[in-house]
Design an enzyme around this catalytic site. Structure first.
Site, PDB file in Angstrom:
ATOM      1  N   LYS A  76       0.853  -1.202   0.000  1.00 25.19           N
ATOM      2  CA  LYS A  76       0.000   0.000   0.000  1.00 25.19           C
ATOM      3  C   LYS A  76       0.881   1.243   0.000  1.00 25.19           C
ATOM      4  O   LYS A  76       1.925   1.261   0.675  1.00 25.19           O
ATOM      5  CB  LYS A  76      -0.890  -0.037   1.252  1.00 25.19           C
ATOM      6  CG  LYS A  76      -1.958   1.052   1.322  1.00 25.19           C
ATOM      7  CD  LYS A  76      -2.826   0.848   2.565  1.00 25.19           C
ATOM      8  CE  LYS A  76      -3.946   1.877   2.673  1.00 25.19           C
ATOM      9  NZ  LYS A  76      -4.803   1.645   3.856  1.00 25.19           N
ATOM     10  N   SER A 151      -9.724   1.624   3.185  1.00 26.73           N
ATOM     11  CA  SER A 151      -8.903   2.427   2.295  1.00 26.73           C
ATOM     12  C   SER A 151      -7.883   1.611   1.502  1.00 26.73           C
ATOM     13  O   SER A 151      -7.334   2.130   0.538  1.00 26.73           O
ATOM     14  CB  SER A 151      -8.171   3.502   3.107  1.00 26.73           C
ATOM     15  OG  SER A 151      -7.271   2.904   4.018  1.00 26.73           O
ATOM     16  N   SER A 175      -9.703  -0.772   7.361  1.00 27.91           N
ATOM     17  CA  SER A 175      -9.208  -0.593   5.989  1.00 27.91           C
ATOM     18  C   SER A 175      -8.543  -1.800   5.343  1.00 27.91           C
ATOM     19  O   SER A 175      -8.284  -1.775   4.152  1.00 27.91           O
ATOM     20  CB  SER A 175      -8.235   0.579   5.936  1.00 27.91           C
ATOM     21  OG  SER A 175      -8.958   1.766   5.853  1.00 27.91           O
TER      22      SER A 175
HETATM   23  N1  GLN Z   1     -12.910   3.759   6.714  1.00 29.04           N
HETATM   24  C1  GLN Z   1     -12.332   4.118   7.973  1.00 29.04           C
HETATM   25  C2  GLN Z   1     -11.957   5.581   7.946  1.00 29.04           C
HETATM   26  O1  GLN Z   1     -12.226   6.189   6.987  1.00 29.04           O
HETATM   27  C3  GLN Z   1     -11.162   3.263   8.254  1.00 29.04           C
HETATM   28  C4  GLN Z   1      -9.936   3.731   7.610  1.00 29.04           C
HETATM   29  C5  GLN Z   1      -8.751   2.882   7.922  1.00 29.04           C
HETATM   30  O2  GLN Z   1      -8.864   1.826   8.535  1.00 29.04           O
HETATM   31  N2  GLN Z   1      -7.586   3.366   7.528  1.00 29.04           N
HETATM   32  O3  GLN Z   1     -11.395   6.097   8.867  1.00 29.04           O
END
Ligand code: GLN
Length: 475
Positions: A76, A151, A175
């Site tokens: 990532k 994400s 994410s």
């Molecule tokens: N979707 C969650 C957020 O927007 C989790 C994001 C993540 O785990 N990096 O914060």
């Protein structure tokens, strides 16, 4: 060229039926043929091939192959690899080149993994659909009109599309698990502190964990075992001994397993296919000798409320370093220093990131600190206590990974609160710091992937992956 698992690839590499170079060329060609899916931000054409050739040479010369010998991996783009970009899918870091390696990256390289490139994501890991990337969205591999989750959407899509065998993601509130659920693969978030965060660009430091996206639980466990363990460069990394995950997985038996089923994870509003599939799997496990134990947990919606106060607070502080002076993008048109800060940040950050910085600054401000930040910390403690209590009575807590299957591109972009609810079942494990995994359950009536979510007690990754593997294999 198809591999059922890393073990399969490894035995063919070690018996010299194929070479690392052939494998890497195959993956690079596949990546090229999927360019329009926008899954990779950077592809390491030369670096990966050179590395593959060096590994082939090592084997020919009698060197001993590392645990991940020749494993083609995607990383990532918020995890640092020296000499490569580290965009976090943000315009503000578009030109930035990393000057050091993440500890995980070093550990994987020591065991002979090959990195194919850096994957697309929501900007600074903020989002649930990969639509917050400054470099465009990624379609879901199973339905191009839908999102892959986020994400770590690029990492999930890479594994699901066969553009990497395993990928690293980061998980702050879901994410890794939510996109894994949306892409029909395994997504593991370890216990907080199990893997060093050194070299992972911070979003919310007390939540962030590097996680693994893989086609099966064995591959996830293997990669975890390489990255796990204390790191002198991350004071929050745990010195808890790293378990032998393979043997812990092997000793899991469904007979007598106590599976906690919280009614809070099965609300009225839950998508019917999702609840049907998760319940069917639980019934199957019961028929195989597991005991389903009702457990009571605090309502997950409070986890979302507390989460968005705590992570935005931490993000507002962590992202203060991107000021146009030290890293990345600097606005051209500023007349003085203050304007340079304001313009660089206004132009460099995307909408969601700015929304969170403003929210975080607000909840930390003197007049509101007690009302919001302190209260959210208290909620966090309450969740920790309740989850600990529940896991004294059961081996694992089970439920759906997401309240709905992958949604349409653009469906939730105008409503941040709706988007935040995509993580309603994954956020609690992040709040408490326990390990959790999403494991594929198959496809719903629209042929969209559905995932099941498991949470275990601190450092019980081996047991959790053993249960997940049982579920995955019985598909
Ligand atoms: N979707 C969650 C957020 O927007 C989790 C994001 C993540 O785990 N990096 O914060």
């Amino acid at each position: 060229m198809q591999f059922s698992s890393y073990e399969d690839l490894r035995s063919r590499l070690l018996s010299r039926t194929i070479t690392c170079e052939e494998v890497v060329r195959f993956y690079l060609e596949r990546i090229e043929s999927h360019r329009s899916d926008n899954i990779y931000i950077t592809v390491f054409h030369e670096r990966a091939l050179e590395r593959a050739k060096a590994l082939d040479r090592k084997l020919r010369e009698g060197g001993s192959p590392g645990k991940l010998f020749g494993m083609p991996m995607a990383i990532k783009d918020n995890i640092a690899i020296k000499g490569e970009g580290l965009t976090c899918a943000s315009k503000i870091l578009e030109q930035y080149e990393s000057v050091y390696n993440a500890t995980s990256v070093l550990r994987l390289e020591e065991e002979d993994a090959v990195f194919l490139g850096k994957t697309n994501m929501d900007e600074f890991a903020m989002g649930s659909s990969n639509e917050n990337s400054a470099f465009g969205n990624v379609p879901n591999p199973f339905d191009k009109t839908r999102v892959p989750g986020g994400s770590s959407g690029g990492s999930a899509a890479a594994v699901a599309s066969g553009l990497a065998m395993v990928a690293l993601g980061s998980d702050t509130g879901g994410s890794v698990r939510q996109p894994a659920g949306f892409c029909n693969i395994v997504g593991l978030k370890p216990t907080y502190g199990r893997i060093s965060r050194y070299g992972l660009v911070a979003f919310a430091s007390s939540f962030d964990q590097i996680g693994v996206l893989a086609g099966n639980c064995d591959d996830a466990a293997l990669v975890l075992s390489v990255m796990a363990g204390k790191d002198g460069r991350d004071a929050t990394s745990s010195s808890h001994a790293v378990a032998d995950y393979a043997s812990e997985m092997a000793s899991v038996s469904v007979e007598g397993l106590k599976i906690g089923v919280p009614k809070e994870y099965f609300p009225e509003s839950l998508n019917r296919d999702v609840s049907g599939m998760v319940n069917a799997k639980l019934a199957e496990l019961r028929d195989q000798g597991a005991e389903l134990v009702p457990v009571t947990l605090p309502d997950s919606e409070y986890a979302i409320a507390a989460y968005y106060i705590l992570v935005t607070a931490e993000a507002s502080s962590n992202l203060a370093r991107f000021d146009g002076a030290r890293y990345g993008y600097r606005s051209e048109k500023s007349e003085d220093l203050a304007a340079m800060y304001v313009n660089s940040r206004s132009e460099g950050f995307g909408r969601e990131v700015k929304r969170r910085i403003m929210l975080g600054t607000y909840v930390l401000s003197a007049g509101y600190y007690d009302t919001y930040y302190k209260k959210a910390q208290q909620v966090r403690r309450l969740f920790q206590d309740r989850y600990r209590e529940a896991l004294e009575k059961v081996d694992v807590i089970a439920g759906p990974t997401s309240p709905f299957p992958p949604f349409g591109l653009g469906d939730k972009t105008d409503d941040p609160l709706e988007m935040y609810l995509a993580d309603v079942f994954t956020v609690p494990a992040s709040i408490v710091g326990m390990p959790a995994v999403s494991v594929p359950l198959g496809f719903d009536s629209l042929h969209l992937p559905v995932g099941m979510h498991l949470i275990c007690n601190f450092f019980e990754e081996g047991k959790m992956l053993g249960i997940a593997r049982h579920i995955h294999r019985s598909l």
